[in-house]
Write an enzyme that holds these catalytic residues in place. Structure first.
Site, short mmCIF file in Angstrom:
data_model
loop_
_atom_site.label_atom_id
_atom_site.label_comp_id
_atom_site.label_asym_id
_atom_site.label_seq_id
_atom_site.Cartn_x
_atom_site.Cartn_y
_atom_site.Cartn_z
N LYS A 1 76.52 53.31 54.40
CA LYS A 1 77.64 54.36 54.80
C LYS A 1 77.19 54.86 56.15
CE LYS A 1 76.66 57.44 51.74
NZ LYS A 1 75.95 56.71 50.81
N THR A 2 76.17 54.92 56.54
CA THR A 2 75.99 55.59 58.01
C THR A 2 76.13 54.11 59.15
OG1 THR A 2 74.08 56.93 57.35
CG2 THR A 2 74.04 56.18 59.64
N GLU B 1 81.53 59.71 57.41
CA GLU B 1 80.58 59.40 55.97
C GLU B 1 80.78 60.18 54.80
OE1 GLU B 1 75.72 58.74 55.30
OE2 GLU B 1 76.47 58.52 57.26
#
Length: 464
Positions: free
Chosen positions: A121-122, A165
């Site tokens: 995600k990051t 995110e």
């Protein structure tokens, strides 16, 4: 133009303001003109960056830190009910707002891209933030890690796009209403909140169901959990699904990934045309993250060739295979990987980037519950390294679980044939690594806890 400040957020107080998710929201609110205050357990660079934006940051938790005129108290799921500032909020009648609700309010009125998945995600959110900024679209973004270039995890932009995110760990990603949702992968994790894969699928399905009518889901065509999630989706009448990956049926197909040292060259087939661009981090999983970012940007109407070029400007995010330095021919790299899939992916990426180097890993398990469920798989992942040092479990928000220690990982690693050294005292790790490392080796500090602090210490010891 981006919307202004939500009224209830004009004088927020954050408990745990230094956390990756919390600090991002606080920074955006400060940039929008809010009088931000909060507390954290220790001093940090994040605390200083918040103060530079005008926020008041207290160190330690005390009832007196909460101002009487605070309009809300923002918390994450990690904050316990007996926190003195939370108790004081109840006494004063100050509304308590979950981090996810605060973030959802900041995204209101904007074209939101919400990036979800058990892993990646990051990185994917960061890639989008960098590319959209490079294209002059001035997005707002909230990320779970600091970008290498801007050096921050959040920013208020004047454009109409917000990239966020979306955290599945406590189901908080169900609060968002994105125009584009990305699902990178779906695996069982966060065992304190999910008892089974069915619960995970249900949670992700709810997240996807919040995409605005006419919006787009960008989802992996390769990863088993993502494929299963796609098959479970029911009402598709208002949702466009765009798949990406190696699969020949993918809408955005990965044609070729060519390693170039610590970078990769990626060629995709999109709308019948081949498109090649560079990803400035090694490993196929990072290349796939970039392809997901590309597909999401195209879903917003951004030309693919412009996005591809802009994605090449991404230089990484802190703690995601971040080179900390090199001393006497030994490189020290930091990895946030803490789930077996992430560990395997990062170790494989480093193998591919430096096939002739010895790979030494300093691994710190994260959470007792995760170690209980996945300790054996963590140990098996460490077998990809030439040698590993394994620390005690970093508890984060959890209390110890009887019988659950790093020994679960160490035993599994040794069974898999790994060379593992247990180290209980983290302070001794630089000396241990100095005794192991030779010229040409790669040292990887790995985990989601404070193992990241060891990188500079190892470099200092190697220099001596």
């Amino acid at each position: 133009m981006a919307p202004g400040l939500p009224t209830a957020m004009d004088r927020p107080h954050f408990i745990g303001i230094g956390g990756a998710g919390m600090s991002g929201i606080a920074k955006i609110l400060a940039q929008r003109g809010a009088r931000v205050a909060g507390s954290d357990s220790r001093e940090s660079a994040t605390a200083e960056s918040l103060r530079a934006l005008g926020a008041t940051v207290h160190i330690g938790h005390a009832a007196a830190h909460l101002a009487d005129d605070s309009t809300c108290v923002v918390v994450s799921s990690a904050i316990r009910d007996d926190n003195p500032e939370l108790v004081r909020a109840a006494e004063l009648g100050v509304p308590v707002v979950h981090r996810s609700d605060a973030l959802a309010s900041l995204m209101g009125g904007l074209r939101a891209i919400a990036v979800a998945g058990t892993h990646g995600k990051t990185t994917t959110t960061s890639m989008l933030a960098v590319a959209l900024t490079e294209l002059g679209l001035d997005p707002s973004y909230a990320i779970g890690g600091d970008l290498e270039g801007p050096g921050t995890n959040a920013r208020h932009g004047e454009g109409d796009i917000f990239v966020a995110e979306a955290d599945e760990s406590d189901r908080s990603f169900q609060k968002y209403d994105p125009e584009v949702a990305i699902v990178l992968n779906v695996e069982l994790d966060h065992h304190a909140n999910y008892a089974s894969m069915d619960e995970i699928y249900d949670s992700f399905e709810t997240f996807v169901g919040k995409v605005v009518p006419g919006g787009t889901l960008v989802i992996s065509a390769d990863q088993a959990g993502a494929v299963e999630l796609t098959s479970r989706l029911r009402d598709l009448s208002t949702l466009k699904i765009v798949t990406y990956g190696d699969s020949p049926t993918a809408d955005v197909r990965v044609h070729k990934i060519t390693p170039r040292g610590l970078t990769s060259e990626v060629t995709v087939l999109l709308d019948g045309r081949y498109l090649t661009f560079t990803v400035s981090v090694p490993g196929s999983h990072y290349a796939h993250n970039a392809v997901a970012a590309l597909a999401a940007g195209v879903a917003l109407g951004i030309p693919a060739h412009n996005l591809a070029s802009a994605l090449g400007k991404y230089t990484g995010v802190k703690r995601r295979l971040q080179l900390k330095g090199e001393v006497n021919g030994v490189q020290v790299i930091d990895s946030y990987a803490h789930h077996p899939t992430e560990m395997t992916a990062d170790l494989a990426a480093m193998r591919g980037a430096a096939a002739d180097a010895r790979l030494l890993v300093v691994f710190q398990p994260h959470l007792f519950s995760r170690t209980q469920e996945l300790g054996a798989e963590m140990g098996q992942a460490l077998a990809l390294a030439d040698a590993s040092v394994v620390l005690d479990i970093y508890p984060a928000r959890e209390d110890p679980i009887p019988g659950i220690t790093s020994a679960l990982i160490i035993d599994a690693a040794r069974t898999a044939g790994a060379d593992v050294t247990p180290v209980a005292d983290k302070a001794t790790v630089p000396e241990v690594i100095a005794g192991m490392a030779k010229q040409g080796d790669l040292v990887l500090t790995m985990g989601a806890g404070d193992v990241t602090d060891l990188g500079p210490q190892i470099l200092a010891r190697l220099s001596n």
